[in-house]
Design a protein around this motif. Structure first.
Motif, short mmCIF file in Angstrom:
data_model
loop_
_atom_site.label_atom_id
_atom_site.label_comp_id
_atom_site.label_asym_id
_atom_site.label_seq_id
_atom_site.Cartn_x
_atom_site.Cartn_y
_atom_site.Cartn_z
N UNK A 34 40.48 34.98 32.68
CA UNK A 34 41.13 33.70 32.94
C UNK A 34 40.67 32.69 31.91
N UNK A 35 41.62 31.89 31.40
CA UNK A 35 41.32 30.86 30.42
C UNK A 35 42.10 29.61 30.79
N UNK A 36 41.38 28.49 30.96
CA UNK A 36 42.01 27.21 31.32
C UNK A 36 42.85 27.33 32.60
N UNK A 37 42.31 28.09 33.56
CA UNK A 37 42.97 28.29 34.87
C UNK A 37 44.28 29.06 34.77
N UNK A 38 44.50 29.76 33.66
CA UNK A 38 45.69 30.59 33.51
C UNK A 38 45.27 32.05 33.41
N UNK A 39 46.09 32.93 33.93
CA UNK A 39 45.82 34.36 33.80
C UNK A 39 47.15 35.11 33.83
N UNK A 40 47.13 36.31 33.32
CA UNK A 40 48.31 37.17 33.34
C UNK A 40 47.88 38.56 33.79
N UNK A 41 48.80 39.29 34.38
CA UNK A 41 48.50 40.63 34.88
C UNK A 41 49.75 41.48 34.75
N UNK A 42 49.54 42.75 34.46
CA UNK A 42 50.63 43.72 34.36
C UNK A 42 50.40 44.81 35.41
N UNK A 43 51.35 44.97 36.33
CA UNK A 43 51.22 45.92 37.43
C UNK A 43 52.34 46.96 37.31
N UNK A 44 52.01 48.22 37.11
CA UNK A 44 53.06 49.26 37.10
C UNK A 44 53.77 49.32 38.45
N UNK A 45 55.09 49.42 38.41
CA UNK A 45 55.86 49.42 39.65
C UNK A 45 55.56 50.63 40.52
N UNK A 46 55.07 51.70 39.91
CA UNK A 46 54.74 52.89 40.71
C UNK A 46 53.53 52.64 41.62
#
Length: 275
Positions: free
Chosen positions: A1-13
């Protein structure tokens, strides 16, 4: 997390049984993603602040979704295969899509006793349960101080799953978590990976000790059933629990049912329905 932002990638399976099991091409079929959010974000947070005033302030934290990207693979085929697919569309025939779907049932507050019976659901013959995964959590909802990703064993000693008159498993678990006697529960957790993915080997994420501390779930394999027997009255799924001590207050039981599912869609009209 940086400056209260984050990203995530979740496989649909990891979220949908359809994306994990169905590997064929879908033609002229619209798909829709629906996200349901809780009234607050406390179950998605864990607060480690010891100061009570700061902890109350942190409990007001909100998780905001700024952008959601849904990516699905697009497949381009050769001209010969494209003509064959066009013939399928022109035939107006419907296509069956069998897969295993996941359905979560919740018992909000278990009675504070040592035995309990829970009627989970009634299903038809086409939605036969193949696996049942049961877990317990004590006083973890909307607290912020405890992780919702951790489960509690609650001194579970035995568990039975009834599908009408059939009982799973045949033998008792005879567990004793305080004395580290839970190898049968751990073995069922390991065997699930082998049978579900049809493998000869297993690489569990949790070892024997972490299984007790982090995720002491019970996995019941019901995949070997006599599918030739047709039941018209429906299938009743019921659980029976046994504990060495009374269940603590504010204990929630979760039951993840993995069952068969078949949907039918028409590539010409785009209509989709469930059997």
């Amino acid at each position: 997390m940086s400056n209260d932002y984050f990203s995530v990638c979740i496989p649909l399976r990891h979220l949908f049984g359809f994306c994990e099991d169905y590997k064929r091409i879908l033609m002229n079929c619209s798909q829709q993603l629906i996200l349901n959010r809780a009234s607050n974000d406390m179950d998605a947070l864990q607060i480690f602040e010891t100061d009570n005033t700061k902890a109350i302030e942190l409990s007001k934290t909100k998780i905001i979704l700024n952008k959601v990207l849904w990516k699905m693979p697009m497949i381009k085929v050769a001209n010969k295969e494209k003509l064959r697919l066009m013939k399928v569309i022109d035939s107006h025939k419907s296509i069956k899509c069998p897969f295993r779907t996941w359905e979560l049932a919740e018992y909000p507050f278990l009675p504070t006793n040592t035995r309990h019976s829970w009627s989970v659901r009634t299903c038809n013959n086409l939605e036969k349960p193949r696996y049942v995964i049961i877990g317990f959590q004590t006083d973890r909802k909307n607290t912020g101080s405890k992780s919702m990703a951790v489960f509690d064993h609650c001194n579970l000693t035995n568990l039975k799953v009834y599908l009408n008159t059939q009982v799973y498993p045949y033998e008792d678990f005879r567990a004793d978590y305080p004395n580290n006697l839970y190898s049968l529960f751990y073995n069922s957790y390991i065997q699930f990976q082998r049978t579900y993915y049809d493998r000869d080997w297993a690489s569990p994420l949790l070892n024997h000790s972490k299984f007790k501390d982090i995720m002491p779930v019970a996995v019941i394999d019901m995949s070997r059933q006599d599918d030739d027997i047709k039941i018209n009255s429906g299938l009743d799924l019921r659980l029976e629990f046994e504990f060495s001590n009374a269940v603590p207050e504010k204990t929630t039981a979760y039951c993840l049912v993995i069952h068969d599912q078949i949907i039918i869609y028409n590539p010409f009209s785009g209509d989709v329905r469930k059997l």
